[in-house]
Design a protein around this motif. Structure first.
Motif, PDB file in Angstrom:
ATOM      1  N   SER A 299       0.821  -1.218   0.000  1.00  0.00           N
ATOM      2  CA  SER A 299       0.000   0.000   0.000  1.00  0.00           C
ATOM      3  C   SER A 299       0.855   1.268   0.000  1.00  0.00           C
ATOM      4  O   SER A 299       0.372   2.344  -0.341  1.00  0.00           O
ATOM      5  N   PHE A 300       2.130   1.150   0.373  1.00  0.00           N
ATOM      6  CA  PHE A 300       3.027   2.307   0.369  1.00  0.00           C
ATOM      7  C   PHE A 300       3.507   2.658  -1.043  1.00  0.00           C
ATOM      8  O   PHE A 300       4.075   3.725  -1.255  1.00  0.00           O
ATOM      9  N   ILE A 301       3.287   1.764  -1.996  1.00  0.00           N
ATOM     10  CA  ILE A 301       3.766   1.995  -3.357  1.00  0.00           C
ATOM     11  C   ILE A 301       2.728   2.811  -4.124  1.00  0.00           C
ATOM     12  O   ILE A 301       1.555   2.439  -4.167  1.00  0.00           O
ATOM     13  N   PRO A 302       3.128   3.930  -4.733  1.00  0.00           N
ATOM     14  CA  PRO A 302       2.162   4.738  -5.501  1.00  0.00           C
ATOM     15  C   PRO A 302       1.725   4.014  -6.766  1.00  0.00           C
ATOM     16  O   PRO A 302       2.362   3.060  -7.216  1.00  0.00           O
ATOM     17  N   HIS A 311      13.057   3.338  -1.917  1.00  0.00           N
ATOM     18  CA  HIS A 311      11.949   4.245  -1.585  1.00  0.00           C
ATOM     19  C   HIS A 311      10.946   3.546  -0.675  1.00  0.00           C
ATOM     20  O   HIS A 311      10.430   4.139   0.283  1.00  0.00           O
ATOM     21  N   LEU A 312      10.676   2.278  -0.972  1.00  0.00           N
ATOM     22  CA  LEU A 312       9.740   1.516  -0.144  1.00  0.00           C
ATOM     23  C   LEU A 312      10.272   1.381   1.275  1.00  0.00           C
ATOM     24  O   LEU A 312       9.521   1.527   2.248  1.00  0.00           O
ATOM     25  N   MET A 313      11.552   1.113   1.402  1.00  0.00           N
ATOM     26  CA  MET A 313      12.144   0.992   2.730  1.00  0.00           C
ATOM     27  C   MET A 313      12.099   2.309   3.494  1.00  0.00           C
ATOM     28  O   MET A 313      11.838   2.333   4.702  1.00  0.00           O
ATOM     29  N   GLU A 314      12.349   3.404   2.784  1.00  0.00           N
ATOM     30  CA  GLU A 314      12.278   4.719   3.423  1.00  0.00           C
ATOM     31  C   GLU A 314      10.864   5.022   3.900  1.00  0.00           C
ATOM     32  O   GLU A 314      10.667   5.517   5.022  1.00  0.00           O
ATOM     33  N   SER A 315       9.873   4.746   3.063  1.00  0.00           N
ATOM     34  CA  SER A 315       8.476   4.971   3.450  1.00  0.00           C
ATOM     35  C   SER A 315       8.093   4.113   4.644  1.00  0.00           C
ATOM     36  O   SER A 315       7.421   4.571   5.579  1.00  0.00           O
TER      37      SER A 315
END
Length: 352
Positions: A299-302, A311-315
């Protein structure tokens, strides 16, 4: 009996190399007289590395000084099976009256192949990121998609699948984009005994963006693998590590040791020489491109745009998620994503 014995002065790096040369997951630590004084597992080594310790440390503080064992005079197969099962261990050494190691019994020796080892089967889905252009492997990738580049007598994607299949994985998803029709055609002509599905990007989404296409299709933690890496590791143990520690992402990292063949100058705050370190060694954990992910974090992936695994790890980190690291030895990681490594990979595969 295979030589799986080492001595306590052995370094962690040397122990990892010995483990890689044997099919067993346990080394037996013995003294000068070959008497048992402990055991060392890949898990012991992994915990040492995760404490940010050095590969050049001896195993003296790493190994288990109180291992399970059985004397030859007390050998009883039923009791031995019970020890293996109750304590979920893979190997028991057999000692003579002087505690000298004369043999050992593994799970497979005790049970045969009927039970498949001490819990080494998984049913997790596997996602293989197979949509990149593979520009570092041109001109091969001007003709073939990177997953179909041959390594030995088969394409790299078959090597990846075979390693997961050995641990029971049966469901594979391929995210595709570049030369997608060729990828589909390869599997249309291929005979296989596992389930496959394709998720095709409409645009290049980076190293994690295409996972958005699988949101709602995955109900349990799943593996994600780049299509240009081959990892020789216990996939079931990686998966258990992820579940047991309740991570949202587990990253598989290879241990890298670099030796600088010069004296390295260290300066103090004023720019003067503080000291010279002669030929220092540095240890790093390098991302291999193999992960375990929980399905809810998709769900964190746009929905659109470039989105990398970093980016996923940062989010995830910004939202209080947890990311684990599972170390493997450098020799367990075969990278075929660039020419210099591709040539090495062919030699390694041919030697297996």
């Amino acid at each position: 009996m295979k030589n799986i014995t080492i001595q306590s002065k052995t370094t962690v790096k040397e122990a990892m190399e010995v483990l890689n040369k044997t099919a067993e997951k346990v080394l037996l630590v013995v003294d000068q007289d070959k008497k048992l004084i402990g055991s060392l597992t890949d898990g012991d080594i992994r915990r040492h590395i995760l404490k940010n310790k050095q590969l050049t440390d001896s195993i003296e503080t790493v190994y288990n000084p109180d291992p399970y064992f059985i004397f030859q005079k007390d050998f009883d197969k039923d009791n031995l099976r019970k020890i293996l099962t109750d304590h979920k261990i893979d190997l028991i050494p057999i000692l003579n009256n002087e505690r000298v190691v004369i043999d050992y019994i593994t799970w497979e020796k005790a049970f045969g192949n009927l039970l498949g080892g001490a819990g080494n089967k998984i049913s997790a889905p596997v996602v293989i990121m197979a949509g990149g252009k593979g520009t570092r492997l041109e001109p091969f990738t001007k003709v073939l998609p990177k997953p179909l580049i041959p390594v030995g007598d088969k394409p790299v994607i078959d090597h990846i699948i075979e390693r997961f299949r050995a641990f029971g994985a049966n469901q594979f998803f391929f995210t595709i984009n570049y030369m997608a029709k060729i990828m589909r055609a390869y599997f249309e002509e291929k005979e296989y005994d596992y389930k496959i599905d394709f998720a095709q990007e409409k645009e290049f989404r980076g190293t994690a963006g295409s996972l958005k296409l699988l949101q709602g299709k995955l109900e349990q933690s799943f593996f994600v693998s780049n299509c240009d890496i081959i990892i020789e590791a216990d996939y079931s143990d990686i998966y258990r590590f992820h579940i047991k520690n309740e991570y949202d992402i587990t990253l598989v990292a290879a241990t890298k040791q670099y030796n600088i063949p010069y004296g390295v100058c260290e300066l103090n705050g004023s720019g003067s020489l503080k000291r010279i370190r002669e030929k220092p060694e540095y240890n790093f954990l390098v991302n291999t491109g193999l992960y375990v992910l929980n399905p809810d974090i998709l769900s964190f992936i746009p929905d659109h745009g470039i989105f990398h695994i970093t980016h996923l790890m940062e989010s995830l980190h910004d939202n209080g998620g947890s990311i684990g690291v599972y170390p493997v030895s450098d020799s367990s990681w075969i990278d075929v994503g660039q020419w210099s490594e591709y040539r090495k990979a062919i030699k390694i595969i041919e030697s297996l």
